[in-house]
Enzyme design. Sequence first.
Site, PDB file in Angstrom:
ATOM      1  N   ASN A   1      15.556  25.353  15.371  1.00  0.00           N
ATOM      2  CA  ASN A   1      14.506  24.340  15.420  1.00  0.00           C
ATOM      3  C   ASN A   1      15.172  23.018  15.784  1.00  0.00           C
ATOM      4  OD1 ASN A   1      12.456  22.516  14.984  1.00  0.00           O
ATOM      5  ND2 ASN A   1      12.457  22.727  12.749  1.00  0.00           N
TER       6      ASN A   1
ATOM      7  N   LYS B   1      13.816  20.244  16.419  1.00  0.00           N
ATOM      8  CA  LYS B   1      13.062  19.076  15.944  1.00  0.00           C
ATOM      9  C   LYS B   1      12.922  18.047  17.080  1.00  0.00           C
ATOM     10  CE  LYS B   1      14.918  20.042  11.400  1.00  0.00           C
ATOM     11  NZ  LYS B   1      14.981  19.630  10.020  1.00  0.00           N
TER      12      LYS B   1
ATOM     13  N   HIS C   1       5.756  23.771   9.260  1.00  0.00           N
ATOM     14  CA  HIS C   1       7.070  23.259   8.840  1.00  0.00           C
ATOM     15  C   HIS C   1       6.860  22.153   7.799  1.00  0.00           C
ATOM     16  CE1 HIS C   1      11.020  21.370   8.948  1.00  0.00           C
ATOM     17  NE2 HIS C   1      11.462  22.496   9.479  1.00  0.00           N
TER      18      HIS C   1
ATOM     19  N   GLU D   1       8.224  19.391   7.401  1.00  0.00           N
ATOM     20  CA  GLU D   1       8.158  18.029   7.954  1.00  0.00           C
ATOM     21  C   GLU D   1       6.758  17.745   8.499  1.00  0.00           C
ATOM     22  OE1 GLU D   1      11.578  18.334  10.524  1.00  0.00           O
ATOM     23  OE2 GLU D   1      12.853  18.468   8.756  1.00  0.00           O
TER      24      GLU D   1
ATOM     25  N   GLU E   1      11.850  27.966   3.304  1.00  0.00           N
ATOM     26  CA  GLU E   1      12.712  26.792   3.435  1.00  0.00           C
ATOM     27  C   GLU E   1      12.493  25.849   2.265  1.00  0.00           C
ATOM     28  OE1 GLU E   1      13.771  26.091   7.830  1.00  0.00           O
ATOM     29  OE2 GLU E   1      11.889  25.086   7.461  1.00  0.00           O
TER      30      GLU E   1
ATOM     31  N   GLY F   1      18.264  19.850   5.925  1.00  0.00           N
ATOM     32  CA  GLY F   1      18.963  18.681   6.445  1.00  0.00           C
ATOM     33  C   GLY F   1      19.794  17.953   5.405  1.00  0.00           C
TER      34      GLY F   1
ATOM     35  N   SER G   1      19.928  24.009   5.762  1.00  0.00           N
ATOM     36  CA  SER G   1      21.374  23.766   5.880  1.00  0.00           C
ATOM     37  C   SER G   1      22.177  25.043   6.162  1.00  0.00           C
ATOM     38  CB  SER G   1      21.905  23.031   4.638  1.00  0.00           C
ATOM     39  OG  SER G   1      21.273  21.768   4.519  1.00  0.00           O
TER      40      SER G   1
ATOM     41  N   GLY H   1      19.801  21.464  12.104  1.00  0.00           N
ATOM     42  CA  GLY H   1      20.949  20.723  12.627  1.00  0.00           C
ATOM     43  C   GLY H   1      21.994  21.581  13.322  1.00  0.00           C
TER      44      GLY H   1
END
Length: 250
Positions: free
Chosen positions: A9, A11, A94, A96, A166, A172, A213, A235
């Site tokens: 992902n 982002k 998600h 976020e 998640e 993150g 992570s 990330g």
Amino acid sequence: MRTPIIAGNWKMNKTAVEAAAFISQIRDGLNAVSGVDIAVCPPAIAIPAVAEAVKGTKIGVGAQNMYFEESGAFTGELAPNMITPFCQYVILGHSERRAYFGETDEGVNKKIKAALAHGLTPMVCVGESLEQNEAGETHSFVSGQVKAAFAGLTADQAAACVIAYEPIWAIGTGRTATVEQAGSIIGGTVRATIAEILGDDVAQQIRIQYGGSVNEKNIAELMAHPDIDGALVGGASLKPTFVDLVANAA
Ligand code: PEP
């Protein structure tokens, strides 16, 4: 036997030009890995460039979101048939999007149905906050999210989905859930809830990823858990070492 799936992902990172250049760096390495499904999920505007760059490989493409309506006055949104020429997958719900853009369980449920109707594989995200985790509410909260997301789906429709567990406190932050934590929620809550609402067969078929992570160092340990069928990676999917991550997962 569930084929694991590793999805990146990206982002809100990488322009279309940067995304295509990155794929040319990692495509051969990713394509050489067998035994695992692979997808990259770039920002919407980079999707066509990435779809072109992965042509002829086993690398799938996913959108990070879509709307459930077919067309109309929904400024800023993408309809399912706008992404299907380029994508096989779509990330839905998600954390976020739930936190910053007002996504609700009801909306996520509508999006899952729309995605399936268009032949897309939804990657449905669920997960608790740090406060909920520390208050001992993880099981009830995540189970509720799964029930809401899968409400009204048939067994076949549900089996065609991927779920990403998640925990929000692990996204993150560099703080990965332990294998025991991730495995016990994925098996004891997410898969158990699917079994409760849709039956054991679906629960055994559906693929459930861990996200939070994940990197090239911790993926192998996570994948060794029998209930963890892959990872949704933020990330660490933006760097060339994503190839090592996928290879270590396989
Ligand atoms: C994510 O974007 O879903 C995610 C898990 O991010 P990260 O791997 O960076 O924690």
